[in-house]
Design a protein around this motif. Structure first.
Motif, PDB file in Angstrom:
ATOM      1  N   LYS A 246       0.831  -1.202   0.000  1.00 48.57           N
ATOM      2  CA  LYS A 246       0.000   0.000   0.000  1.00 48.57           C
ATOM      3  C   LYS A 246       0.866   1.253   0.000  1.00 48.57           C
ATOM      4  O   LYS A 246       0.581   2.226  -0.709  1.00 48.57           O
TER       5      LYS A 246
ATOM      6  N   GLU B 221       3.930   1.564  -1.180  1.00 49.04           N
ATOM      7  CA  GLU B 221       4.585   1.711  -2.477  1.00 49.04           C
ATOM      8  C   GLU B 221       3.620   2.283  -3.511  1.00 49.04           C
ATOM      9  O   GLU B 221       3.970   3.194  -4.281  1.00 49.04           O
ATOM     10  N   GLU B 222       2.399   1.767  -3.528  1.00 46.69           N
ATOM     11  CA  GLU B 222       1.400   2.239  -4.489  1.00 46.69           C
ATOM     12  C   GLU B 222       1.055   3.707  -4.257  1.00 46.69           C
ATOM     13  O   GLU B 222       1.006   4.512  -5.193  1.00 46.69           O
TER      14      GLU B 222
ATOM     15  N   GLN C 279       4.066   6.073  -5.165  1.00 40.65           N
ATOM     16  CA  GLN C 279       4.223   6.330  -6.593  1.00 40.65           C
ATOM     17  C   GLN C 279       3.214   7.359  -7.081  1.00 40.65           C
ATOM     18  O   GLN C 279       3.531   8.212  -7.915  1.00 40.65           O
TER      19      GLN C 279
END
Length: 238
Positions: free
Chosen positions: A133, A135-136, A139
């Motif tokens: 979560k 990382e998403e 980004q």
């Protein structure tokens, strides 16, 4: 519970007053943040463009950025109607409000503070600091804020290679800001009125967070993320 059709019908009347119907407008804006139905987008944009307040601008602007051609035309049309209705306002302020780049938050803090920003933004009661979560979300924030994390390619790489990251210290900074807000709230409410400049500054902060919540697709829990962004924005400082 409000009814979309009923509110749009009320907005078509000449006696509609945005100031006394803020919650109803916010109800429509919340629908607009999540819908991809072109017919629903068109009816919401038409209503907000003709009778919406300036507080509709950030959501319309945020949805317009990545919209397909047909959808974009509705968002643009609503924004154009809003600007026409705001004729007579300070021209410099209008230019800012209707310039897409003005709404974008840039990350100007350190890489360590950015790690804390994402960690706090991604945490919830059911799953604290979930790596996927984080990382998403990272980004999405990196793209939105145009933050250069080179020479690293991922949030996880940045996390591993940033020795100055101090989540405990950054959390303390954030909590101090929350405590200050809680202490000042009753004073503003019961004893003194905020001066005009303070009210305008607070409105702009709230509107920018409206925009960012919509851009990051966090509208499913709008109030939570709106307040969270406001509190952790203290980390985004040089």
């Amino acid at each position: 519970m409000y009814d979309k059709k009923k509110i749009i019908g009320e907005m078509s009347r000449t006696n509609w007053n945005p100031d006394s119907n803020k919650e109803k407008e916010q109800f429509l804006l919340q629908i607009l943040r999540g819908t991809n139905d072109i017919e629903e987008i068109s009816e919401l944009c038409e209503a907000l463009g003709s009778k919406g307040s300036l507080f509709a601008i950030p959501t319309l602007m945020a949805r317009m950025i990545d919209a397909e051609i047909e959808e974009k035309s509705w968002f643009l049309g609503a924004l154009m109607m809003l600007r026409l209705r705001m004729a007579g306002w300070d021209i410099q302020m209008l230019d800012k409000l209707f310039e897409p780049e003005w709404w974008q938050t840039k990350w100007i803090g350190s890489k360590g503070r950015f790690l804390s920003f994402i960690s706090l933004l991604s945490a919830d009661q059911s799953n604290y600091f979930d790596s996927l979560k984080m990382e998403e979300l990272a980004q999405a924030v990196i793209k939105e804020m145009k933050f250069d994390i080179s020479p690293y390619n991922t949030f996880n790489e940045l996390k591993i290679c940033t020795p100055e990251w101090n989540l405990e210290q950054d959390l303390t900074i954030m909590l101090a800001g929350v405590e200050e807000d809680l202490l000042m709230a009753p004073i503003f409410k019961d004893k003194i009125l905020k001066n005009l400049d303070s009210q305008v500054a607070e409105n702009i902060i709230n509107m920018r967070n409206d925009y960012l919540v919509t851009r990051l697709n966090l509208h499913h829990n709008f109030q939570h993320y709106h307040y969270l962004l406001k509190t952790i924005s203290v980390l985004n400082r040089p």
